[in-house]
Write a protein that holds these residues in place. Structure first.
Motif, PDB file in Angstrom:
ATOM      1  N   VAL A   1     -19.219   0.839  38.491  1.00  0.00           N
ATOM      2  CA  VAL A   1     -18.822   1.643  39.653  1.00  0.00           C
ATOM      3  C   VAL A   1     -18.163   2.915  39.143  1.00  0.00           C
ATOM      4  CG1 VAL A   1     -17.293   1.749  41.670  1.00  0.00           C
ATOM      5  CG2 VAL A   1     -18.513  -0.375  41.127  1.00  0.00           C
ATOM      6  N   ALA A   2     -18.487   4.045  39.778  1.00  0.00           N
ATOM      7  CA  ALA A   2     -17.874   5.328  39.402  1.00  0.00           C
ATOM      8  C   ALA A   2     -17.481   6.086  40.662  1.00  0.00           C
ATOM      9  CB  ALA A   2     -18.846   6.163  38.566  1.00  0.00           C
ATOM     10  N   TRP A   3     -16.337   6.746  40.588  1.00  0.00           N
ATOM     11  CA  TRP A   3     -15.810   7.555  41.687  1.00  0.00           C
ATOM     12  C   TRP A   3     -15.846   9.021  41.287  1.00  0.00           C
ATOM     13  CZ3 TRP A   3     -14.065   5.735  46.377  1.00  0.00           C
ATOM     14  CH2 TRP A   3     -13.898   4.355  46.485  1.00  0.00           C
TER      15      TRP A   3
ATOM     16  N   VAL B   1     -22.161  15.512  44.234  1.00  0.00           N
ATOM     17  CA  VAL B   1     -21.221  14.717  43.450  1.00  0.00           C
ATOM     18  C   VAL B   1     -21.814  13.337  43.156  1.00  0.00           C
ATOM     19  CG1 VAL B   1     -18.929  13.659  43.433  1.00  0.00           C
ATOM     20  CG2 VAL B   1     -19.226  15.986  44.316  1.00  0.00           C
ATOM     21  N   SER B   2     -22.397  12.689  44.162  1.00  0.00           N
ATOM     22  CA  SER B   2     -22.954  11.347  43.922  1.00  0.00           C
ATOM     23  C   SER B   2     -24.131  11.412  42.952  1.00  0.00           C
ATOM     24  CB  SER B   2     -23.369  10.679  45.235  1.00  0.00           C
ATOM     25  OG  SER B   2     -24.472  11.325  45.831  1.00  0.00           O
TER      26      SER B   2
ATOM     27  N   VAL C   1     -24.732   4.092  47.097  1.00  0.00           N
ATOM     28  CA  VAL C   1     -23.828   5.237  47.231  1.00  0.00           C
ATOM     29  C   VAL C   1     -23.060   5.118  48.539  1.00  0.00           C
ATOM     30  CG1 VAL C   1     -23.738   7.752  47.494  1.00  0.00           C
ATOM     31  CG2 VAL C   1     -25.384   6.727  45.918  1.00  0.00           C
ATOM     32  N   SER C   2     -21.803   5.559  48.525  1.00  0.00           N
ATOM     33  CA  SER C   2     -21.011   5.628  49.744  1.00  0.00           C
ATOM     34  C   SER C   2     -20.068   6.821  49.662  1.00  0.00           C
ATOM     35  CB  SER C   2     -20.209   4.347  49.942  1.00  0.00           C
ATOM     36  OG  SER C   2     -19.526   4.364  51.188  1.00  0.00           O
ATOM     37  N   TYR C   3     -19.646   7.269  50.830  1.00  0.00           N
ATOM     38  CA  TYR C   3     -18.755   8.428  50.911  1.00  0.00           C
ATOM     39  C   TYR C   3     -17.594   8.130  51.856  1.00  0.00           C
ATOM     40  CZ  TYR C   3     -23.014  10.631  49.196  1.00  0.00           C
ATOM     41  OH  TYR C   3     -24.150  10.936  48.465  1.00  0.00           O
TER      42      TYR C   3
ATOM     43  N   TRP D   1     -14.316  11.912  48.803  1.00  0.00           N
ATOM     44  CA  TRP D   1     -14.732  11.062  47.693  1.00  0.00           C
ATOM     45  C   TRP D   1     -16.175  10.580  47.837  1.00  0.00           C
ATOM     46  CZ3 TRP D   1     -11.866  10.424  43.433  1.00  0.00           C
ATOM     47  CH2 TRP D   1     -10.520  10.791  43.508  1.00  0.00           C
ATOM     48  N   ALA D   2     -16.796  10.368  46.679  1.00  0.00           N
ATOM     49  CA  ALA D   2     -18.082   9.676  46.588  1.00  0.00           C
ATOM     50  C   ALA D   2     -17.889   8.514  45.627  1.00  0.00           C
ATOM     51  CB  ALA D   2     -19.164  10.612  46.053  1.00  0.00           C
ATOM     52  N   VAL D   3     -18.516   7.398  45.923  1.00  0.00           N
ATOM     53  CA  VAL D   3     -18.505   6.251  45.017  1.00  0.00           C
ATOM     54  C   VAL D   3     -19.946   5.793  44.842  1.00  0.00           C
ATOM     55  CG1 VAL D   3     -18.057   4.571  46.869  1.00  0.00           C
ATOM     56  CG2 VAL D   3     -17.518   3.981  44.506  1.00  0.00           C
ATOM     57  N   VAL D   4     -20.291   5.452  43.610  1.00  0.00           N
ATOM     58  CA  VAL D   4     -21.621   4.930  43.308  1.00  0.00           C
ATOM     59  C   VAL D   4     -21.472   3.617  42.552  1.00  0.00           C
ATOM     60  CG1 VAL D   4     -22.638   7.239  43.253  1.00  0.00           C
ATOM     61  CG2 VAL D   4     -21.893   6.180  41.120  1.00  0.00           C
ATOM     62  N   ALA D   5     -22.447   2.747  42.742  1.00  0.00           N
ATOM     63  CA  ALA D   5     -22.518   1.499  41.987  1.00  0.00           C
ATOM     64  C   ALA D   5     -23.914   1.409  41.394  1.00  0.00           C
ATOM     65  CB  ALA D   5     -22.239   0.304  42.888  1.00  0.00           C
TER      66      ALA D   5
END
Length: 172
Positions: free
Chosen positions: A9-11, A23-24, A62-64, A68-72
């Motif tokens: 996971v990365a932010w 960003v994502s 991906v989620s926002y 912020w953006a977060v990816v898994a």
């Protein structure tokens, strides 16, 4: 928080005036540098929706949330979903049909629906999360008593998130 082996996971912070998708995609390119990423809505054909990986054996989500953006990403599973939400989100009890619903409840449900692949085409109130903490399990209940139950039990983890946010990841 300990995730299963192979799940990363990365932010990334989304500065004002920056497209969150930029960003994502940067985060995804760091996790899977050999890949290309595409989003195509199955309903309208627009350039949005679930992110698909091309050129690599990986699954991403991906989620926002505001700022912020977060990816898994995983290379070891076929079903993965991530979601983040503001910790103080309100009105979730109406969507989840649970008077005590919180933002982490929503993030868990949305992560399951993303991993399932149908997203909000499934009524979020059909997702039953089991277990009070992390890790947790979830199932998607049948639409009617006559429908066959799903055989998939989703496994999920709450994520460490930036201040003011909550997040969860689900695997099938």
């Amino acid at each position: 928080m300990t995730l299963p082996t192979g799940v990363v996971v990365a932010w990334g912070e989304v500065p004002a005036g920056t497209a969150r998708r930029a960003v994502s995609r940067r985060l995804l390119a760091q996790l899977v540098p050999e890949a290309r990423f595409a989003s195509r809505c199955p309903t309208c054909g627009g350039d949005h929706g679930r992110v698909h990986v091309e050129g690599a054996d990986a699954v991403v989500s991906v989620s926002y949330a505001p700022g912020w953006a977060v990816v898994a990403m995983t290379r070891e599973r076929t079903r993965l979903g991530v979601d983040t939400a503001p910790g103080g989100a309100r009105g979730l009890e109406r969507v989840l049909a649970d008077a005590t619903a919180t933002a982490i409840d929503w993030a868990r449900v949305e992560a399951v629906l993303k991993a399932d692949g149908r997203g909000l085409a499934v009524d979020p109130a059909r997702v039953e999360v089991r277990g009070p903490g992390s890790p947790w399990n979830a199932v998607i209940r049948p639409r009617t008593p006559d429908d066959a139950p799903s055989s998939i039990v989703w496994r999920g983890w709450d994520l460490d998130a930036p201040d003011g946010l909550v997040a969860a990841v689900a695997l099938g």
